[in-house]
Write an enzyme that holds these catalytic residues in place. Structure first.
Site, PDB file in Angstrom:
ATOM      1  N   CYS A   1      53.552  20.900  38.885  1.00 30.08           N
ATOM      2  CA  CYS A   1      54.451  20.468  39.965  1.00 30.08           C
ATOM      3  C   CYS A   1      55.769  19.884  39.434  1.00 30.08           C
ATOM      4  CB  CYS A   1      53.792  19.399  40.818  1.00 30.08           C
ATOM      5  SG  CYS A   1      52.156  19.784  41.404  1.00 30.08           S
TER       6      CYS A   1
HETATM    7  O1  KQY Z   1      52.192  19.934  44.148  1.00 29.41           O
HETATM    8  C1  KQY Z   1      53.368  19.913  43.959  1.00 29.41           C
HETATM    9  N1  KQY Z   1      53.955  21.064  43.651  1.00 29.41           N
HETATM   10  C2  KQY Z   1      54.226  18.720  44.193  1.00 29.41           C
HETATM   11  C3  KQY Z   1      53.554  17.491  44.569  1.00 29.41           C
HETATM   12  C4  KQY Z   1      54.498  16.585  45.296  1.00 29.41           C
HETATM   13  C5  KQY Z   1      53.940  15.291  45.641  1.00 29.41           C
HETATM   14  C6  KQY Z   1      54.973  14.372  46.215  1.00 29.41           C
HETATM   15  N2  KQY Z   1      54.563  13.015  46.265  1.00 29.41           N
END
Ligand code: KQY
Length: 369
Positions: free
Chosen positions: A356
């Site tokens: 992420c």
């Molecule tokens: O899973 C993702 N690609 C991003 C996670 C974002 C979490 C924001 N608090």
């Protein structure tokens, strides 16, 4: 100069390559907001530094950082990592950065999706998100790439492609009313086909239990190579993740990809279950408009949330009882790459993990005749 193009990647002969294809580099952002990262972001910054250093052993890394944190980030990040000033609301480059697309003549362009902080005013995680929504364009300017501004909301963590015509995504996220309420499933498929240049959309159901992104696929399932995926898994039937993973497994086993292949599905043990501690929750500032962090809440922990670098797989270490087995499995799945474990709990506390916070830049290559 970066132009914003009126067409779409499919029309122009560009496609999103698989993450397993060679990279030219990787982009990240710098965490600092105290209402998401505990203790003013210091432990998260150390975790991001470790991720950047591990990926930099595989390919060039660039980190975007707000002006006020530039000196701090520059001091903490390894000299090999490029640090550039970019404003953002938080640090999820997978979701706010561009999705790069390539053609067979060495062309590299970027898709800039609309972003609404994982749900906007209907369950989104913070307000405002305007700086996040502007990140992709800045990255594309720095990379010298032309840009497609996609006319719908999507985060990079919500898709995984094989680069050969297939995208995997989840209904929980892409069909959620808080993303594109005016678009039907078919209309969303058509847009994915145009902007990723794919033919086949493989729909999984829900993402990892309690994933605050509304079930991003990148926490649930990832490509190893075309036709092969790795899926987070538990054998504990009493765990809510069991039904979610079993349903995803069945959908994958009955699907065919764009090349007519059946999927080979590798199961990867899940960590934990892991929960936030009192101390961890107490270290996060409360702020109006931001989802609060509470103690005792189960986190959406998954080893699938790894970065698939050109020479290295960088995976989160999350649970001393399971880390060894998870890393051994990843080593077996990626025999040509070094598998590096980096502590992932501080990133998980912010709501995601290594995949992420990263975004690969594919190597633009001409196809061999
Ligand atoms: O899973 C993702 N690609 C991003 C996670 C974002 C979490 C924001 N608090």
């Amino acid at each position: 100069m970066t132009r914003t193009l009126d067409s779409d990647p499919r029309r122009d002969g560009y496609r999103m390559p698989g993450e397993f294809e060679p990279h030219a580099g990787c982009w990240m952002l710098w965490p600092e907001r105290p209402d998401n990262w505990r203790l003013g972001g210091k432990p998260a910054q150390a975790a991001f530094v470790a991720v950047a250093a591990a990926i930099a052993g595989s390919e060039p890394v660039s980190v975007g950082v707000a002006a006020a944190q530039y000196a701090n980030a520059r001091r903490l990040l390894p000299p090999a990592v490029r640090v550039v000033e970019i404003s953002s609301n938080d640090a999820w480059m997978r979701d706010v950065g561009p999705t790069f697309v390539v053609n067979d003549r060495g062309g590299l362009r970027g898709v800039d999706w609309k972003f609404n902080a994982w749900g906007g005013l209907e369950g989104g995680l913070y307000f405002p998100w305007d700086k996040d929504d502007a990140v992709a364009q800045r990255v594309l300017e720095i990379e010298g790439c032309d840009r497609y501004r996609a006319p719908f909301i999507l985060e990079g963590g919500a898709i995984h492609v094989d680069g050969q015509g297939t995208v995997i995504t989840t209904e929980e996220c892409l069909l959620n009313r808080n993303r594109n309420p005016g678009l039907s499933r078919g209309e969303i498929e058509q847009r994915l086909q145009r902007y990723l240049n794919v033919e086949t959309v493989v729909w999984l159901g829900r993402g990892v239990h309690l994933d605050e992104t509304d079930g991003h696929v990148d926490n649930l399932c990832a490509y190893v190579k075309p036709g092969e995926v790795v899926l987070t898994w538990t054998d504990d039937r009493s765990d809510p993740q069991y039904e979610i993973s079993r349903d995803a497994y069945e959908r994958l086993m009955t699907a065919r990809d764009a090349c007519g292949r059946r999927f080979k599905v590798h199961k990867l043990v899940q960590p934990g279950p892991l929960h936030t501690t009192d101390d961890e929750a107490a270290g996060v500032d409360a702020a109006a408009g931001t989802k609060p962090r509470e103690a005792g809440v189960r986190m959406a922990a998954s080893y699938v949330n790894f970065y698939l670098g050109t020479k290295r797989v960088v995976a989160p270490l999350l649970d001393s009882k399971r880390d060894g087995a998870a890393l051994r499995k990843l080593k077996a799945l990626f025999p040509g790459r070094e598998v590096v474990g980096v502590p992932g709990r501080e990133i998980l506390l912010g709501g995601g993990n290594i995949h992420c916070i990263t975004q690969q830049v594919p190597a633009a290559r001409t196809r061999r005749k």
